[in-house]
Design an enzyme around this catalytic site. Structure first.
Site, PDB file in Angstrom:
ATOM      1  N   ARG A 263     -10.266   0.139   8.843  1.00 15.69           N
ATOM      2  CA  ARG A 263      -9.665  -1.145   9.119  1.00 15.69           C
ATOM      3  C   ARG A 263     -10.595  -2.033   9.937  1.00 15.69           C
ATOM      4  O   ARG A 263     -10.195  -3.094  10.408  1.00 15.69           O
ATOM      5  CB  ARG A 263      -8.402  -0.902   9.941  1.00 15.69           C
TER       6      ARG A 263
ATOM      7  N   ARG B  13      10.917  -1.184  11.316  1.00 14.57           N
ATOM      8  CA  ARG B  13       9.741  -0.993  12.175  1.00 14.57           C
ATOM      9  C   ARG B  13       9.693  -2.046  13.272  1.00 14.57           C
ATOM     10  O   ARG B  13       9.983  -3.208  13.044  1.00 14.57           O
ATOM     11  CB  ARG B  13       8.471  -1.055  11.320  1.00 14.57           C
TER      12      ARG B  13
ATOM     13  N   ARG C 298      11.764  -5.328   5.127  1.00 16.05           N
ATOM     14  CA  ARG C 298      11.456  -3.909   4.883  1.00 16.05           C
ATOM     15  C   ARG C 298      12.345  -2.971   5.710  1.00 16.05           C
ATOM     16  O   ARG C 298      12.609  -3.203   6.886  1.00 16.05           O
ATOM     17  CB  ARG C 298       9.995  -3.626   5.247  1.00 16.05           C
TER      18      ARG C 298
ATOM     19  N   LYS D  86       0.830  -1.224   0.000  1.00 16.62           N
ATOM     20  CA  LYS D  86       0.000   0.000   0.000  1.00 16.62           C
ATOM     21  C   LYS D  86       0.857   1.263   0.000  1.00 16.62           C
ATOM     22  O   LYS D  86       0.676   2.152  -0.823  1.00 16.62           O
ATOM     23  CB  LYS D  86      -0.936   0.011   1.226  1.00 16.62           C
TER      24      LYS D  86
ATOM     25  N   ARG E 187      -0.831  -9.164  12.980  1.00 20.43           N
ATOM     26  CA  ARG E 187      -1.415  -8.119  12.124  1.00 20.43           C
ATOM     27  C   ARG E 187      -2.235  -8.751  11.003  1.00 20.43           C
ATOM     28  O   ARG E 187      -3.302  -8.256  10.636  1.00 20.43           O
ATOM     29  CB  ARG E 187      -0.311  -7.234  11.538  1.00 20.43           C
TER      30      ARG E 187
END
Ligand code: AP5
Length: 222
Positions: A94, A158, A129, A18, A169
């Site tokens: 969400r 992160r 990431r 995203k 998640r």
């Protein structure tokens, strides 16, 4: 009749791409990117009241309570740049109740894009990431390494990108996905997010151009 600015929602599991796609869309089409994840991370790092409340949820891969996030999104959507230039909402709604909050004030997207990526790919994407805090650019150690040693040295990871937290998640995403899409079935477009970044972007682009024709909304760019 006066033309209205484009309104886009983008959804998908954690690490479905995203943020990556939003950056590309904004560069070319100049919509206002509203990412609840980015807004919340900024609150946490500046130590605001919202940040203090949100921190623990985020670090554990749990959803931050609706009332906190909804107030934040509503206030961002009501600013002039978003009202005039159109918006790109990333990471909200969400949950079913967040979707209902938008319905109540008659905020609806022209298009609801869902990036579809298999679970096993998502874990690898999260773990690899890295983010450049100076430019906000999102890298991946294997598939998109930083261009220079200088950038490499300042990259951050992160806290919620460990395999366990990615799993929780993902569970939360799956619990909510269907109820949210039921609200936007009429404007939903699911696309295969497990292809190279540019290929995914080309498909998003053609969807946006189609919306521009069909609904005569306006946005900058070719
Ligand atoms: P948020 O920041 O929204 O996290 P998320 O939904 O888990 O999504 P990500 O940011 O992890 O992934 P992405 O889809 O943007 O992927 P990216 O482009 O980075 O939310 C974080 C937390 O905030 C939540 O857990 C929650 O606590 C809280 N929160 C946020 N919104 C909330 C709300 N509405 N209500 C309550 N709580 C909320 O890409 C990932 C990696 O893959 C990168 O390394 C990238 O380079 C790579 N990649 C991207 N595209 C491709 C491709 N096509 N091919 C190969 N690799 C790719």
């Amino acid at each position: 009749a006066a033309q209205k600015p484009l309104k886009v929602m983008i959804s998908g599991a954690p690490a479905s791409g995203k943020g990556t796609q939003c950056k590309m869309i904004v560069e070319k089409y100049g919509l206002v990117h509203i990412s609840t994840g980015d807004l919340l991370r900024a609150e946490v790092s500046s130590g605001t009241d919202i940040g203090k409340k949100a921190k623990e949820y985020m670090e554990n891969g749990l959803l931050v309570p609706d009332e906190i996030v909804t107030a934040m999104v509503m206030s961002r959507l009501s600013r002039q740049d978003a009202k005039e230039g159109g918006w790109l909402l990333d990471g909200y709604p969400r949950s079913f109740s967040q979707a209902q909050s938008l319905e109540k004030v008659q905020i609806r997207p022209d298009i609801y894009i869902v990036l579809d990526v298999p679970d096993e790919v998502l874990i690898d994407r999260c773990v690899g990431r890295r983010m450049d805090p100076m430019t906000g650019k999102i890298y991946h150690l294997k598939s998109l390494p930083p261009e220079t040693e200088e950038i490499n040295a300042r990259l951050i990871t992160r806290q919620d990108d460990t395999p366990e937290k990615v799993k929780s998640r993902l569970v939360s995403y799956k619990q909510n996905a269907e109820a949210i899409s039921s609200t936007y079935l009429d404007v939903m477009n699911k696309i295969d997010g497990n292809r190279p970044r540019e290929v995914v972007f080309n498909e998003i682009e053609s969807l946006l151009l189609q919306v521009r024709n069909d609904k005569s909304v306006i946005f900058q760019g070719k």
